[in-house]
Design a protein around this motif. Structure first.
Motif, short mmCIF file in Angstrom:
data_model
loop_
_atom_site.label_atom_id
_atom_site.label_comp_id
_atom_site.label_asym_id
_atom_site.label_seq_id
_atom_site.Cartn_x
_atom_site.Cartn_y
_atom_site.Cartn_z
N THR A 2 114.15 32.50 7.99
CA THR A 2 114.64 33.22 9.15
C THR A 2 116.09 33.62 8.97
O THR A 2 116.82 33.05 8.19
N GLN A 3 116.50 34.62 9.73
CA GLN A 3 117.87 35.08 9.69
C GLN A 3 118.52 34.91 11.05
O GLN A 3 117.86 34.96 12.08
N ASP A 4 119.84 34.69 11.08
CA ASP A 4 120.54 34.56 12.33
C ASP A 4 120.55 35.87 13.09
O ASP A 4 120.69 36.94 12.52
N ARG A 5 120.40 35.79 14.40
CA ARG A 5 120.51 36.95 15.27
C ARG A 5 121.86 36.89 15.98
O ARG A 5 122.55 35.90 15.92
N PRO A 6 122.26 37.99 16.68
CA PRO A 6 123.51 37.94 17.43
C PRO A 6 123.50 36.75 18.38
O PRO A 6 122.50 36.47 19.05
N HIS A 9 121.47 35.89 22.11
CA HIS A 9 120.37 36.80 22.43
C HIS A 9 119.32 36.73 21.35
O HIS A 9 119.61 36.78 20.16
N ILE A 10 118.06 36.61 21.77
CA ILE A 10 116.93 36.77 20.87
C ILE A 10 115.85 37.55 21.60
O ILE A 10 115.83 37.61 22.84
N SER A 11 114.94 38.15 20.85
CA SER A 11 113.83 38.88 21.44
C SER A 11 112.53 38.11 21.22
O SER A 11 112.52 37.08 20.54
N ARG A 12 111.43 38.61 21.79
CA ARG A 12 110.14 37.97 21.59
C ARG A 12 109.80 37.88 20.11
O ARG A 12 109.32 36.85 19.62
N SER A 13 110.04 38.96 19.38
CA SER A 13 109.72 38.93 17.95
C SER A 13 110.62 37.96 17.21
O SER A 13 110.20 37.32 16.24
N ASP A 14 111.88 37.84 17.65
CA ASP A 14 112.79 36.89 17.01
C ASP A 14 112.26 35.46 17.09
O ASP A 14 112.24 34.73 16.09
N ILE A 15 111.83 35.05 18.26
CA ILE A 15 111.41 33.65 18.42
C ILE A 15 110.13 33.38 17.64
O ILE A 15 109.93 32.29 17.11
N LEU A 16 109.27 34.38 17.51
CA LEU A 16 108.05 34.19 16.72
C LEU A 16 108.37 34.04 15.24
O LEU A 16 107.74 33.24 14.54
N THR A 17 109.35 34.75 14.75
CA THR A 17 109.73 34.62 13.34
C THR A 17 110.45 33.30 13.08
O THR A 17 110.56 32.88 11.92
N ARG A 18 110.91 32.66 14.13
CA ARG A 18 111.62 31.39 14.00
C ARG A 18 110.69 30.18 14.09
O ARG A 18 111.15 29.03 14.06
N LEU A 19 109.39 30.41 14.17
CA LEU A 19 108.44 29.31 14.21
C LEU A 19 108.34 28.68 12.82
O LEU A 19 108.02 29.33 11.84
N LEU A 20 108.61 27.38 12.75
CA LEU A 20 108.58 26.64 11.49
C LEU A 20 107.30 25.83 11.31
O LEU A 20 106.87 25.58 10.18
N TYR A 21 106.71 25.38 12.42
CA TYR A 21 105.52 24.52 12.33
C TYR A 21 104.72 24.66 13.61
O TYR A 21 105.28 24.80 14.70
N HIS A 50 112.24 32.34 26.79
CA HIS A 50 111.37 32.91 25.74
C HIS A 50 110.18 32.05 25.39
O HIS A 50 109.41 32.40 24.49
N LEU A 51 109.98 30.93 26.07
CA LEU A 51 108.93 30.00 25.66
C LEU A 51 107.53 30.52 25.91
O LEU A 51 106.58 30.09 25.26
N ASP A 52 107.35 31.46 26.83
CA ASP A 52 106.02 32.04 27.06
C ASP A 52 105.47 32.71 25.81
O ASP A 52 104.25 32.79 25.62
N ALA A 53 106.37 33.20 24.96
CA ALA A 53 105.93 33.87 23.72
C ALA A 53 105.29 32.89 22.74
O ALA A 53 104.68 33.31 21.76
N LEU A 54 105.43 31.59 23.01
CA LEU A 54 104.94 30.57 22.10
C LEU A 54 103.71 29.84 22.64
O LEU A 54 103.38 28.75 22.18
N ARG A 55 103.01 30.43 23.58
CA ARG A 55 101.81 29.78 24.13
C ARG A 55 100.66 29.78 23.14
O ARG A 55 99.84 28.86 23.12
N PHE A 56 100.49 30.84 22.36
CA PHE A 56 99.41 30.97 21.37
C PHE A 56 98.05 30.66 22.00
O PHE A 56 97.27 29.86 21.49
N GLY A 57 97.79 31.30 23.13
CA GLY A 57 96.48 31.19 23.77
C GLY A 57 96.33 30.08 24.79
O GLY A 57 95.34 30.04 25.52
N LEU A 58 97.28 29.17 24.88
CA LEU A 58 97.20 28.10 25.87
C LEU A 58 97.63 28.62 27.24
O LEU A 58 98.42 29.57 27.33
N PRO A 59 97.14 28.00 28.32
CA PRO A 59 97.45 28.52 29.66
C PRO A 59 98.90 28.34 30.08
O PRO A 59 99.38 29.06 30.95
N ARG A 60 99.59 27.37 29.50
CA ARG A 60 100.98 27.12 29.87
C ARG A 60 101.89 27.19 28.64
O ARG A 60 101.44 26.96 27.52
#
Length: 238
Positions: A2-6, A9-21, A50-60
């Protein structure tokens, strides 16, 4: 990697690229520096936005199992649902989760490894979360190991056995080797970010399996400094 962002601020795509596990119970993300995990007195954007972007199909959405300071990047653990969060929270509370941070400090210890045991307490509440060494405070233990030296700087691996607010920053500063770029407990530096990040986390999440170890890459603001330091064998700077 991953690369540092400003900062801030991060975007939805930023947080998804920052997923390590990711597994059924736990996520580990590479939190960027400059972004608080929860709302604070400064207001503005937080990681919680931004945590809603990390649900991956779960309801919460997942929730934080621990926290990192605003200016600290690296491995941050989240529980994917209530039972998972309860299990992770117990592991952190019982000090069963191992955390390793990398830091670059000004000066440095003469020895190659050691420990710092200095109790900590908050300073005047008017100074917010600022902490101080206080014999009457809460016990705090940090183990450290030198990974490299050069140019008046030292590259350390830090293991906070306890998890006090600003523990690593106060402990290093109290020993006479503040973390590079620390404007609160050290000398700071114009345009220089805090040279501290959560390098790795090891979580014994499943009783019948090996503990899960996740590593984060060094943030861009530290990579150049680490490259200048001569690392010991087995400790690459990436």
């Amino acid at each position: 990697m991953t690369q540092d962002r400003p900062k801030g601020h991060i975007s939805r795509s930023d947080i998804l690229t920052r997923l390590l596990y990711r597994d059924a119970l736990m996520l580990v993300i590479d939190k960027p520096a400059g972004l608080p995990v929860h709302p604070d007195a400064k207001g503005g954007e937080t990681l919680a936005d931004h945590l809603d972007a990390l649900r991956f199909g779960l309801p919460r959405r997942p929730e934080l199992a621990h926290r990192l300071d605003r200016d600290t990047s690296g491995c941050l653990v989240l529980g994917r649902h209530r039972k998972a969060l309860e299990r992770l929270s117990r592991l952190f509370a019982d000090n069963k989760v191992s955390k390793t941070y990398w830091a670059v400090v000004v000066g440095g210890p003469e020895a190659d490894a050691g420990a710092i045991m200095l109790a900590l307490s908050p300073r005047d509440p008017a100074q917010g979360w600022r902490m101080q060494v206080d014999p009457a405070g809460l016990p705090a233990l940090t183990r450290w190991q030198v990974l490299g030296r050069g140019g008046g700087l030292t590259w350390l691996a830090l293991e906070p056995v306890t998890g006090r607010t600003h523990q690593l920053r106060v402990h290093c500063a109290s020993m006479g080797w503040p973390i590079l770029g620390d404007r609160v407990y050290g000398r700071g530096g114009a345009g220089q970010g805090l040279h501290l990040y959560a390098r790795a986390v090891t979580v014994p999440l499943y009783p019948k399996r090996d503990p899960i170890t996740v590593e984060a890459p060094a943030p861009a603001g530290m990579q150049e400094t680490l490259a200048m330091l001569k690392g010991k064998e087995g400790h690459p700077s990436g």
